[in-house]
Design a protein around this motif. Structure first.
Motif, PDB file in Angstrom:
ATOM      1  N   CYS A  47     -74.130 -70.637 -76.376  1.00  0.00           N
ATOM      2  CA  CYS A  47     -73.759 -69.856 -77.549  1.00  0.00           C
ATOM      3  C   CYS A  47     -72.509 -70.461 -78.174  1.00  0.00           C
ATOM      4  N   CYS A  49     -70.189 -68.963 -79.956  1.00  0.00           N
ATOM      5  CA  CYS A  49     -69.088 -68.029 -80.250  1.00  0.00           C
ATOM      6  C   CYS A  49     -67.820 -68.459 -79.500  1.00  0.00           C
ATOM      7  N   CYS A  54     -68.159 -65.172 -72.670  1.00  0.00           N
ATOM      8  CA  CYS A  54     -69.568 -65.288 -73.052  1.00  0.00           C
ATOM      9  C   CYS A  54     -70.203 -66.495 -72.367  1.00  0.00           C
ATOM     10  N   SER A  56     -73.671 -66.892 -72.784  1.00  0.00           N
ATOM     11  CA  SER A  56     -74.999 -66.861 -73.397  1.00  0.00           C
ATOM     12  C   SER A  56     -75.491 -68.277 -73.706  1.00  0.00           C
TER      13      SER A  56
HETATM   14 ZN   LIG Z   1     -71.324 -66.105 -77.323  1.00  0.00          ZN
END
Ligand SMILES: [Zn+2]
Length: 99
Positions: A47, A49, A54, A56
């Motif tokens: 991910c 972000c 996180c 992900s």
């Molecule tokens: Zn993320």
């Protein structure tokens, strides 16, 4: 360099612990067919972000915009380590959220 499908490593190699949580959570949610898919999923990048917590990652090529009408989210109960949500399009897991 162009990345080909076979260049992507298995999720179970890159994130073995998270792959195990996915299998456990999907089975507990009654999603046995999706659970069976996890060992074959390939890691398509994390991910993008900025959150430190996180973990992900994508399990299919990234798409621009919405996934479309065949898309659903499944929230998994894997205990208190992570909040886990899988994004499914038709019958395929495309993204795994570990927040
Ligand atoms: Zn993320």
């Amino acid at each position: 360099m162009v990345e080909h499908l076979t260049d992507y490593r298995l999720v179970s190699e890159v994130e073995p612990e998270l792959a195990g949580l996915l299998i456990k959570g999907l089975r507990a949610a009654g999603e046995g067919e999706l659970a069976d898919q996890v060992s074959q999923l390939r890691y398509h990048g994390r991910c993008e972000c900025d959150s430190d917590s996180c973990r992900s990652f994508y399990t299919a090529p990234r798409t621009d915009g919405a996934y479309g009408p065949g898309h659903r989210n499944i929230t998994l109960d894997v205990g208190d380590t992570h909040m886990v949500v899988v994004d499914v399009v038709e019958a395929d897991i495309v993204f795994a959220e570990f927040i």
